[in-house]
Design an enzyme around this catalytic site. Structure first.
Site, PDB file in Angstrom:
ATOM      1  N   LYS A  65     -47.331  16.680  -5.679  1.00 52.61           N
ATOM      2  CA  LYS A  65     -46.035  15.986  -5.522  1.00 52.61           C
ATOM      3  C   LYS A  65     -44.918  16.614  -6.215  1.00 52.61           C
ATOM      4  O   LYS A  65     -43.980  16.609  -6.048  1.00 52.61           O
ATOM      5  CB  LYS A  65     -46.356  14.519  -6.011  1.00 52.61           C
ATOM      6  N   ASP A 101     -43.850   5.646  -2.988  1.00 58.76           N
ATOM      7  CA  ASP A 101     -44.948   5.061  -3.870  1.00 58.76           C
ATOM      8  C   ASP A 101     -44.228   3.572  -4.239  1.00 58.76           C
ATOM      9  O   ASP A 101     -45.110   2.627  -4.471  1.00 58.76           O
ATOM     10  CB  ASP A 101     -45.407   5.765  -4.963  1.00 58.76           C
ATOM     11  N   GLY A 127     -51.914   2.620 -18.303  1.00 57.30           N
ATOM     12  CA  GLY A 127     -51.879   3.995 -18.041  1.00 57.30           C
ATOM     13  C   GLY A 127     -50.344   4.398 -17.746  1.00 57.30           C
ATOM     14  O   GLY A 127     -49.458   3.919 -17.860  1.00 57.30           O
ATOM     15  N   GLY A 130     -48.608   9.450 -13.226  1.00 54.33           N
ATOM     16  CA  GLY A 130     -47.475   9.306 -12.099  1.00 54.33           C
ATOM     17  C   GLY A 130     -47.428   8.149 -11.407  1.00 54.33           C
ATOM     18  O   GLY A 130     -46.326   7.629 -11.074  1.00 54.33           O
ATOM     19  N   TYR A 218     -58.474   1.223  -5.081  1.00 55.49           N
ATOM     20  CA  TYR A 218     -58.617   0.352  -3.760  1.00 55.49           C
ATOM     21  C   TYR A 218     -60.017   0.796  -3.679  1.00 55.49           C
ATOM     22  O   TYR A 218     -60.488   0.570  -2.316  1.00 55.49           O
ATOM     23  CB  TYR A 218     -57.517   0.781  -2.595  1.00 55.49           C
ATOM     24  N   GLY A 239     -55.215  -2.559  -4.474  1.00 54.23           N
ATOM     25  CA  GLY A 239     -54.502  -1.351  -4.242  1.00 54.23           C
ATOM     26  C   GLY A 239     -54.392  -0.901  -2.778  1.00 54.23           C
ATOM     27  O   GLY A 239     -53.425  -0.011  -2.540  1.00 54.23           O
TER      28      GLY A 239
HETATM   29  P1  ATR Z   1     -51.975   9.371 -11.612  1.00 59.03           P
HETATM   30  O1  ATR Z   1     -50.683  10.311 -11.851  1.00 59.03           O
HETATM   31  O2  ATR Z   1     -52.341   9.188 -10.312  1.00 59.03           O
HETATM   32  O3  ATR Z   1     -51.509   8.169 -12.139  1.00 59.03           O
HETATM   33  P2  ATR Z   1     -53.302  10.505 -14.211  1.00 59.03           P
HETATM   34  O4  ATR Z   1     -52.007  11.172 -14.606  1.00 59.03           O
HETATM   35  O5  ATR Z   1     -54.516  11.404 -14.151  1.00 59.03           O
HETATM   36  O6  ATR Z   1     -53.231   9.865 -12.705  1.00 59.03           O
HETATM   37  O7  ATR Z   1     -53.462   9.227 -14.907  1.00 59.03           O
HETATM   38  C1  ATR Z   1     -54.627   8.577 -15.118  1.00 59.03           C
HETATM   39  C2  ATR Z   1     -54.460   7.421 -16.161  1.00 59.03           C
HETATM   40  O8  ATR Z   1     -55.797   6.911 -16.228  1.00 59.03           O
HETATM   41  C3  ATR Z   1     -53.971   8.054 -17.549  1.00 59.03           C
HETATM   42  O9  ATR Z   1     -53.097   7.082 -18.012  1.00 59.03           O
HETATM   43  C4  ATR Z   1     -55.195   8.116 -18.247  1.00 59.03           C
HETATM   44  O10 ATR Z   1     -54.979   8.014 -19.721  1.00 59.03           O
HETATM   45  P3  ATR Z   1     -54.482   9.018 -20.643  1.00 59.03           P
HETATM   46  O11 ATR Z   1     -53.055   9.499 -20.270  1.00 59.03           O
HETATM   47  O12 ATR Z   1     -55.000   8.940 -22.008  1.00 59.03           O
HETATM   48  O13 ATR Z   1     -55.391  10.389 -19.844  1.00 59.03           O
HETATM   49  C5  ATR Z   1     -55.871   6.747 -17.798  1.00 59.03           C
HETATM   50  N1  ATR Z   1     -57.117   7.152 -18.177  1.00 59.03           N
HETATM   51  C6  ATR Z   1     -58.119   7.992 -17.388  1.00 59.03           C
HETATM   52  N2  ATR Z   1     -59.539   7.624 -18.038  1.00 59.03           N
HETATM   53  C7  ATR Z   1     -59.440   6.860 -19.062  1.00 59.03           C
HETATM   54  C8  ATR Z   1     -60.300   6.482 -19.929  1.00 59.03           C
HETATM   55  N3  ATR Z   1     -61.671   6.716 -19.919  1.00 59.03           N
HETATM   56  N4  ATR Z   1     -59.835   5.424 -20.747  1.00 59.03           N
HETATM   57  C9  ATR Z   1     -58.477   5.151 -20.871  1.00 59.03           C
HETATM   58  N5  ATR Z   1     -57.855   5.427 -19.959  1.00 59.03           N
HETATM   59  C10 ATR Z   1     -58.184   6.469 -18.983  1.00 59.03           C
END
Ligand code: ATR
Length: 276
Positions: A65, A101, A127, A130, A218, A239
């Site tokens: 993206k 989105d 979170g 993206g 989802y 979702g």
């Molecule tokens: P996307 O772009 O699809 O939103 P991403 O950038 O991989 O995906 O984001 C995933 C989110 O899940 C992030 O906010 C991540 O937290 P970090 O920024 O600290 O990596 C969160 N996440 C993934 N695994 C996690 C975990 N075990 N505990 C808490 N947050 C988690």
């Protein structure tokens, strides 16, 4: 006969072909929507040859993206603020890109939780990836006064504060239960709760019972977060609708008909998810 595709790496699990081909058939439009596995190395060449391959546009998914944002013309400020494109089309012979989105997130929220208003209270977003970016930009544009972003890596939440300004606050992950008070909507944009990922460990006691709980995961459709929200009577939003609604503007752009997200379409995708 118009052809469109979705590009990503990997792409096997994309449900976009099911959605668009359902609408093509419903509206008796001669066209097709295909999956294309495109590696990061192949991306520039693939985009440059999109029309030569017979496509009038494409959807873009992980991990392309941001790269596609750099490669196409982007006119709308919303997409510019995200720096990520998920829908590509030709206009006057030039490749244009947009990000749907946010529209998908909001249409789904409005249709599944009709009493929610921007004035219902602060939004808490779990979170800072993206997906969170699109959610924050959309809720701000909708008029939500305060957005609390709670993320495991605090710096990523702080980056969103820098991007979006002082209506947004960054909150440490270990304070996630505290930021549920007075909330109008809670949105999980993390991968926690997804099939194969760890569960989302979040006590809901401080969340008002009127707050909408929205999980953009989802698979599974009914996450543990949504189950727990339902037992305390919070309005819930899953979702899948976001996935369905984000597809609407692309279809309208490519094929000239604005499709509807119907119960039948939803059932088709639910069946496919359950068959996995
Ligand atoms: P996307 O772009 O699809 O939103 P991403 O950038 O991989 O995906 O984001 C995933 C989110 O899940 C992030 O906010 C991540 O937290 P970090 O920024 O600290 O990596 C969160 N996440 C993934 N695994 C996690 C975990 N075990 N505990 C808490 N947050 C988690």
């Amino acid at each position: 006969m118009k052809k469109v595709c979705v590009i990503g790496w990997p792409i096997k699990h994309s449900r976009s072909p099911l959605i668009h081909n359902y609408w093509l058939k419903l509206h008796r439009i001669e066209g097709s929507y295909e999956r294309c596995a495109v590696t990061p190395d192949e991306l520039s060449r693939f985009l440059a040859s999109l029309a030569d391959r017979g496509y009038v546009g494409c959807n873009v998914t992980v991990p392309h993206k941001e790269k596609v944002f750099e490669a196409v013309r982007v006119d709308d400020p919303f997409t510019r603020s995200l720096g990520a494109v998920n829908t590509v089309y030709y206009k006057d012979g030039e490749l244009h890109g947009t990000n749907t989105d946010g529209i998908g997130f909001l249409q789904n929220l409005k249709s599944r939780s009709p009493l929610w208003r921007a004035s219902s209270g602060p939004a808490t977003i779990l979170g800072a990836g993206g997906a969170a970016r699109a959610v924050v930009a959309t809720l701000l544009a909708e008029g939500v006064e305060e957005i609390r972003i709670c993320n495991r890596t605090l710096e990523r939440a702080e980056t969103l504060v820098t991007m979006f300004g002082d209506r947004v606050r960054a909150i440490a992950w270990d304070r996630r239960t505290e930021c549920l008070g007075e909330c109008g909507v809670l949105v999980n944009t993390t991968t926690l709760g997804m099939t194969g990922a760890p569960p989302l460990d979040l006590a809901l006691e401080q969340l008002p019972e009127t707050a909408t709980v929205y999980d953009i995961v989802y698979a599974p459709l009914m996450t543990d977060l949504l189950k727990r929200a339902l037992t305390r009577s919070n309005p819930t939003v899953d979702g899948l609708g976001m996935l369905l609604h984000q597809a609407v503007p692309g279809f309208a752009q490519w094929f000239g008909v604005t499709p509807v997200v119907s119960d039948d379409l939803r059932a088709l995708i639910v069946n496919d998810l359950e068959a996995q």
